[in-house]
Scaffold this motif. Structure first.
Motif, PDB file in Angstrom:
ATOM      1  N   SER A   1      14.319   7.171  -0.220  1.00 22.65           N
ATOM      2  CA  SER A   1      15.026   6.674   0.968  1.00 22.65           C
ATOM      3  C   SER A   1      16.500   7.034   0.957  1.00 22.65           C
ATOM      4  CB  SER A   1      14.844   5.169   1.141  1.00 22.65           C
ATOM      5  OG  SER A   1      15.391   4.482   0.066  1.00 22.65           O
ATOM      6  N   ALA A   2      16.755   8.362   0.833  1.00 20.76           N
ATOM      7  CA  ALA A   2      18.123   8.861   0.963  1.00 20.76           C
ATOM      8  C   ALA A   2      18.115  10.082   1.873  1.00 20.76           C
ATOM      9  CB  ALA A   2      18.705   9.221  -0.399  1.00 20.76           C
TER      10      ALA A   2
ATOM     11  N   VAL B   1      12.194  16.648  -0.644  1.00 20.16           N
ATOM     12  CA  VAL B   1      11.149  15.676  -0.298  1.00 20.16           C
ATOM     13  C   VAL B   1      11.238  14.454  -1.216  1.00 20.16           C
ATOM     14  CG1 VAL B   1       8.687  15.312  -0.060  1.00 20.16           C
ATOM     15  CG2 VAL B   1       9.654  17.468   0.579  1.00 20.16           C
TER      16      VAL B   1
ATOM     17  N   ILE C   1       1.783   2.706  -3.397  1.00 11.60           N
ATOM     18  CA  ILE C   1       0.792   3.550  -4.087  1.00 11.60           C
ATOM     19  C   ILE C   1       0.866   4.981  -3.576  1.00 11.60           C
ATOM     20  CG2 ILE C   1      -1.647   3.807  -4.591  1.00 11.60           C
ATOM     21  CD1 ILE C   1      -1.938   0.842  -4.059  1.00 11.60           C
ATOM     22  N   ILE C   2       0.907   5.112  -2.228  1.00 11.71           N
ATOM     23  CA  ILE C   2       0.947   6.473  -1.669  1.00 11.71           C
ATOM     24  C   ILE C   2       2.204   7.202  -2.127  1.00 11.71           C
ATOM     25  CG2 ILE C   2       0.967   7.795   0.456  1.00 11.71           C
ATOM     26  CD1 ILE C   2      -0.508   5.631   1.807  1.00 11.71           C
ATOM     27  N   TYR C   3       3.345   6.465  -2.106  1.00  7.86           N
ATOM     28  CA  TYR C   3       4.593   7.106  -2.517  1.00  7.86           C
ATOM     29  C   TYR C   3       4.505   7.580  -3.966  1.00  7.86           C
ATOM     30  CZ  TYR C   3       6.996   5.419   1.642  1.00  7.86           C
ATOM     31  OH  TYR C   3       7.394   5.191   2.924  1.00  7.86           O
TER      32      TYR C   3
ATOM     33  N   LEU D   1      13.849  12.156  -0.144  1.00  3.98           N
ATOM     34  CA  LEU D   1      13.399  11.394   1.013  1.00  3.98           C
ATOM     35  C   LEU D   1      12.536  10.218   0.584  1.00  3.98           C
ATOM     36  CD1 LEU D   1      13.907  11.938   3.938  1.00  3.98           C
ATOM     37  CD2 LEU D   1      11.658  12.877   4.101  1.00  3.98           C
ATOM     38  N   LEU D   2      11.713  10.410  -0.447  1.00  5.10           N
ATOM     39  CA  LEU D   2      10.878   9.309  -0.927  1.00  5.10           C
ATOM     40  C   LEU D   2      11.722   8.181  -1.507  1.00  5.10           C
ATOM     41  CD1 LEU D   2       7.881  11.035  -2.667  1.00  5.10           C
ATOM     42  CD2 LEU D   2       7.838   9.526  -0.750  1.00  5.10           C
TER      43      LEU D   2
ATOM     44  N   VAL E   1       1.815   8.400  -5.728  1.00  7.45           N
ATOM     45  CA  VAL E   1       0.927   9.567  -5.849  1.00  7.45           C
ATOM     46  C   VAL E   1       1.644  10.835  -5.400  1.00  7.45           C
ATOM     47  CG1 VAL E   1      -1.165  10.614  -4.965  1.00  7.45           C
ATOM     48  CG2 VAL E   1      -1.171   8.240  -5.631  1.00  7.45           C
ATOM     49  N   VAL E   2       2.314  10.762  -4.222  1.00  2.97           N
ATOM     50  CA  VAL E   2       3.018  11.936  -3.705  1.00  2.97           C
ATOM     51  C   VAL E   2       4.134  12.354  -4.651  1.00  2.97           C
ATOM     52  CG1 VAL E   2       4.439  12.764  -1.810  1.00  2.97           C
ATOM     53  CG2 VAL E   2       2.453  11.415  -1.336  1.00  2.97           C
TER      54      VAL E   2
ATOM     55  N   ASN F   1       0.824  -1.213   0.000  1.00  2.00           N
ATOM     56  CA  ASN F   1       0.000   0.000   0.000  1.00  2.00           C
ATOM     57  C   ASN F   1       0.847   1.248   0.000  1.00  2.00           C
ATOM     58  OD1 ASN F   1      -2.615  -0.827  -0.199  1.00  2.00           O
ATOM     59  ND2 ASN F   1      -2.748  -1.375   1.968  1.00  2.00           N
ATOM     60  N   ASN F   2       1.996   1.159   0.721  1.00  2.00           N
ATOM     61  CA  ASN F   2       2.851   2.333   0.798  1.00  2.00           C
ATOM     62  C   ASN F   2       3.341   2.759  -0.571  1.00  2.00           C
ATOM     63  OD1 ASN F   2       2.514   2.242   3.461  1.00  2.00           O
ATOM     64  ND2 ASN F   2       4.601   1.651   3.993  1.00  2.00           N
TER      65      ASN F   2
END
Lengths: 121, 164, 86, 85
Positions: free
Chosen positions: D53-54, D47, D5-7, D50-51, D9-10, D2-3
């Motif tokens: 993962s750095a 941002v 999908i959110i990632y 960050l998505l 979209v953002v 699920n994460n």
């Protein structure tokens, strides 16, 4: 515990969105600063408190609460200062107040020579 | 005067250290005490912003009361501003009013001005001697005395107890 | 349940970013644009918090702390530039 | 799962905002507006890092791109204005 956090997070995001609506609808700069930067202060604080509640499972091992508390304290200290500086700059630029304005005591006092005009320092 | 300032700065820095490290390990606590003490002694002797705080139990009690009152005002004013923003006719009535304060100490004035700024709907625009010029989103009273009664008194009563 | 709340709040945050962008594009004076910038900054801070919660890594919050500090500096710099001194 | 999908979209939303901001920074006539727009691009880039993962790169991007470069640009702009006037 998690339900409380979710409620806080929802209230916070809704407050942030209200601030954005105010940013779009208000007629002049001063009212935009009022709604834009300060409704968002409460929104951010509420969201951070909610997120801190939502991570209650690993409060012991990892430092979640301390970092969220530092963020909340930091926003509480810096946000009024920055918005005040911004509004003083707007007044020094002589951006006109909107037509809805009722009274302007600062202008009267400047005209009566009670105090000098706020400008370059 | 100066030692009190250094002591309060040391306490504030130590609380910051604990919040960021989040451990009660002996080594970490000792390093924190050493570092924050050194910083407070080296740099906080000349600025005297904390030297007006009174370290009595009564002042602590009033600090808690102030925080509770301030949070209540913050939430109440936020609901009011939300109602104003979301209603279709936009019922605002802005203006700049002048209020007077009785507070003398610098720290109390700083806290008062920041509280007024953080409460949505009111905004400290300029400070001159005893007068605060406040941008108010919904002007109820244009005169000085009435506006002071409305905006300043509720915070000022508690701050007078805190700082004397 | 938890996922629905996250979905709703992420949607609200993206709408807030969009409103800040519109104010940035439209804003007649520079102060309007700085207000839009400030609003976008605070919204991104909350978004970084939500991302940190989702990926369960507390180290991400350090970025939010650093960013909050530096955006405050940026607003002060712009205001000083408007007033003439720097 | 699920994460993800959110990632996505953002990431898509923030990418679109970044493109619009970059176009403003190029096309606007006023230099100060362009500098603030560049700062906003830097913020969204942090941002995005960050998505992916750095967090270390994100922190550096926030410090250098948004803090230091904005300060230096405004400082130089102020100097140039003083000399011309």
């Amino acid at each position: 515990m998690e339900i409380i956090g979710q409620i806080f997070l929802l209230i916070g995001s809704f407050s942030l969105m209200t601030a954005a609506v105010g940013l779009l609808r208000m007629p002049d700069v001063y009212n935009r600063v009022q709604t834009g930067t300060k409704a968002s202060t409460l929104g951010a604080i509420m969201s951070f408190i909610g997120l801190a509640f939502m991570t209650y499972e690993n409060w012991g091992e990892v430092n979640w609460v301390g970092r969220f508390l530092v963020l909340v304290i930091f926003i509480l200290i810096t946000n009024p200062v920055s918005s005040h500086v911004l509004m003083r700059a707007a007044y020094a630029m002589k951006i006109p107040l909107s037509k809805l304005t009722v009274v302007d005591k600062l202008k009267e006092d400047i005209n009566n020579k009670v105090l000098e005009e706020p400008k370059d320092e | 005067m100066k030692t009190k300032n250094i002591f309060i700065s040391f306490l504030v820095l130590l609380i910051g250290w604990f919040l960021l490290t989040w451990t009660l390990d002996m080594k970490s606590v000792l390093i924190g005490i050493g570092l924050t003490g050194m910083l407070a002694i080296l740099f906080c002797g000349s600025c005297t912003i904390f030297s007006e705080i009174k370290l009595t139990p009564k002042a602590f009690a009033y600090t808690f009361i102030y925080l509770i009152v301030f949070m209540g005002e913050l939430v109440k004013a936020n609901i009011d501003v939300t109602r104003r923003v979301l209603s279709p006719s936009l019922p605002i009535n802005p203006g700049i009013v002048k209020v007077e304060t009785r507070l003398k100490s610098k720290m109390a004035r700083l806290i008062l001005a920041n509280s007024i700024t953080l409460t949505p709907g009111t905004f400290t625009l300029e400070v001159h001697d005893d007068a605060f010029y406040i941008h108010w989103i919904d002007v109820k009273h244009a005169e000085e005395a009435q506006a002071t009664e409305d905006l300043v008194r509720k915070f000022e009563k508690i701050l007078e107890e805190m700082y004397g | 349940m938890g996922n629905i709340v996250i979905y709703i709040s992420i949607t609200m945050l993206i709408l807030t970013l969009l409103a800040g962008l519109i104010r940035f594009v439209k804003g007649p004076s520079i102060v309007d644009r700085v207000v839009g910038f400030d609003s976008m900054t605070i919204t991104s801070l909350v978004m970084i918090g939500v991302i940190a919660y989702l990926s369960n890594r507390a180290i991400y919050l350090d970025v939010a702390v650093v960013y909050g500090l530096l955006s405050f500096l940026g607003v002060i710099i712009v205001a000083k530039y408007i007033q003439g001194g720097l | 799962m699920n994460n993800e999908i959110i990632y996505s979209v953002v990431a898509i939303g923030i990418g679109l905002l970044m493109v619009i901001m970059a176009v403003i920074a190029i096309l606007n006539k006023k230099l100060s507006v362009a500098i603030i727009a560049a700062g906003v691009v830097s913020l969204f880039a942090s941002v995005l890092f960050l998505l992916m993962s750095a967090p270390d790169v994100a922190m550096t991007e926030a410090a250098i791109g948004s803090g230091l470069s904005t300060l230096i640009f405004f400082y130089v702009l102020n100097k140039i204005k003083r000399q011309n006037a």
